[in-house]
Design a protein around this motif. Structure first.
Motif, PDB file in Angstrom:
ATOM      1  N   VAL A  53       0.840  -1.202   0.000  1.00 55.86           N
ATOM      2  CA  VAL A  53       0.000   0.000   0.000  1.00 55.86           C
ATOM      3  C   VAL A  53       0.873   1.249   0.000  1.00 55.86           C
ATOM      4  CG1 VAL A  53      -2.012  -1.053   1.098  1.00 55.86           C
ATOM      5  CG2 VAL A  53      -0.188  -0.120   2.525  1.00 55.86           C
ATOM      6  N   SER A  57      -3.314   4.082   1.524  1.00 54.26           N
ATOM      7  CA  SER A  57      -3.308   2.964   2.459  1.00 54.26           C
ATOM      8  C   SER A  57      -4.566   2.903   3.317  1.00 54.26           C
ATOM      9  CB  SER A  57      -2.080   3.048   3.364  1.00 54.26           C
ATOM     10  OG  SER A  57      -2.124   2.078   4.385  1.00 54.26           O
ATOM     11  N   TYR A  76      -0.351  -5.805   5.728  1.00 54.79           N
ATOM     12  CA  TYR A  76      -0.149  -4.610   4.916  1.00 54.79           C
ATOM     13  C   TYR A  76       1.330  -4.225   4.924  1.00 54.79           C
ATOM     14  CZ  TYR A  76      -5.196  -4.326   4.883  1.00 54.79           C
ATOM     15  OH  TYR A  76      -6.519  -4.618   4.704  1.00 54.79           O
TER      16      TYR A  76
END
Length: 351
Positions: A53, A57, A76
């Motif tokens: 990301v 994000s 992530y």
């Protein structure tokens, strides 16, 4: 086997739409493109997914969460800037460890999915496996050159003079040897670490790089035309039905599907050749206001509480309309156009 999904791009080709929403979350038939990617990964029996990301994000995290709804466990991986596909592999090194992985661009759409390709890769374990498809404009993609022996001999990213019409689809399968290739790279003329350069590094060494040519439907949904084409293709496969509401003054003609939450008022909706006229919205109501003429939409997509007042509004075509957009008739004034446009907008006005 893990998956690495790239969702850090800024989506400049979809502006101004992507000024307020990541390109991976632009809906196709009311479902973000990224959801199709994650569902495809889950169907390939992969459960561990790292999502790269960037500046969007927060929106990606909010939309995907932990990944539970897809049967996935999501991690992530922040990327400070979109510095190339190989750079995404570089920053994901610790997460990927020594496992094989599939790298999947979060704005790609593939009919048929990757289950078959991932199964073959797991069984045969070449060092890398890529997917190729024939395109009319290969200069916009990574391009593969195939030798007389049927093997890949060269790859080039967005070449000025393509050596073939075989574009590299945004899905790659790798063993951990690719990490050595990525570490050896220097930025390309575009200032990025190119995954095609990493694959070329493998090709130049004693490594096994294989390919599969796909003949099914594939789109990189990075621009409006391709986004609308994917939306049309998905809608063509949706069965007609009524889960929303249509009042007695409305008429539905052809293969129309009204999703739960949609409200049709005093309108005539026609599915022309099974392609146009479907109104689908699972998250909010679509309002078509009463008027003395009809609305016609063709190959267009309207999302999230969009509003189309019927009176005086004519054909809307090849259009992508964002959240809370209103399309309304202009006041009757001498010929001219009144425009309020954001950065990077494009308007086409009939003469």
């Amino acid at each position: 086997m893990k998956a690495l999904v790239l969702s850090g791009g800024s989506g400049t080709r979809l502006r101004p739409f992507t000024h307020t929403s990541p390109k991976q979350l632009v809906p196709v038939a009311n479902k973000p493109v990224l959801y199709y990617v994650l569902e495809d990964i889950a169907q390939a029996s992969i459960t561990e997914v790292g999502i790269v990301v960037g500046e969007t994000s927060n929106e990606i995290r909010k939309a995907v969460g932990s990944g539970d709804r897809f049967g996935l466990r999501v991690t992530y991986l922040p990327q400070e800037a979109p510095l190339g596909l190989a750079h995404a592999v570089l920053i994901a090194r610790d997460y990927l460890g020594e496992e094989d992985f599939v790298m999947y661009l979060g704005d790609n759409f593939v009919v048929g999915g990757i289950a078959g390709n991932s199964s073959t890769f797991r069984a045969e374990r070449p060092d890398a496996q890529i997917l190729l498809t024939r395109v009319s404009d290969p200069s916009s993609f990574g391009v593969a050159e195939i030798g007389c022996d049927g093997r890949v001999v060269a790859l080039e990213e967005k070449p000025r003079h393509p050596r073939s019409d075989l574009a590299v689809v945004g899905i790659y399968l790798f063993t951990p040897v690719v990490h050595e290739a990525v570490r050896a790279l220097t930025p390309s003329r575009r200032g990025e670490l190119e995954i095609t350069d990493a694959l070329q590094w493998l090709l130049d060494g004693p490594y096994d790089v294989r390919y599969t040519t796909i003949s099914g439907y594939w789109k990189d949904t990075g621009n409006v035309a391709d986004m609308l084409e994917v939306n049309r293709a998905v809608l063509d496969g949706i069965e007609p039905g009524m889960e929303g509401q249509a009042d007695a003054a409305s008429e539905l003609v052809g293969r129309v599907r009204i999703e739960a939450g949609a409200q049709i008022r005093a309108s005539r909706i026609v599915a022309r050749r099974h392609r146009a006229g479907r109104v689908t919205d699972r998250t909010s109501a679509l309002h078509v206001d009463r008027g003395d003429c009809s609305i016609e939409t063709a190959r267009s997509s309207l999302h999230h509480a969009g509003r189309l007042p019927a009176h005086g509004t004519r054909r809307v075509q090849h259009s992508l309309l964002g959240r809370n957009v209103t399309v309304a008739p202009a006041p009757r004034v001498p010929a001219g156009s009144r425009l309020i446009l954001g950065d990077d907008s494009r308007v086409e006005i009939s003469s």
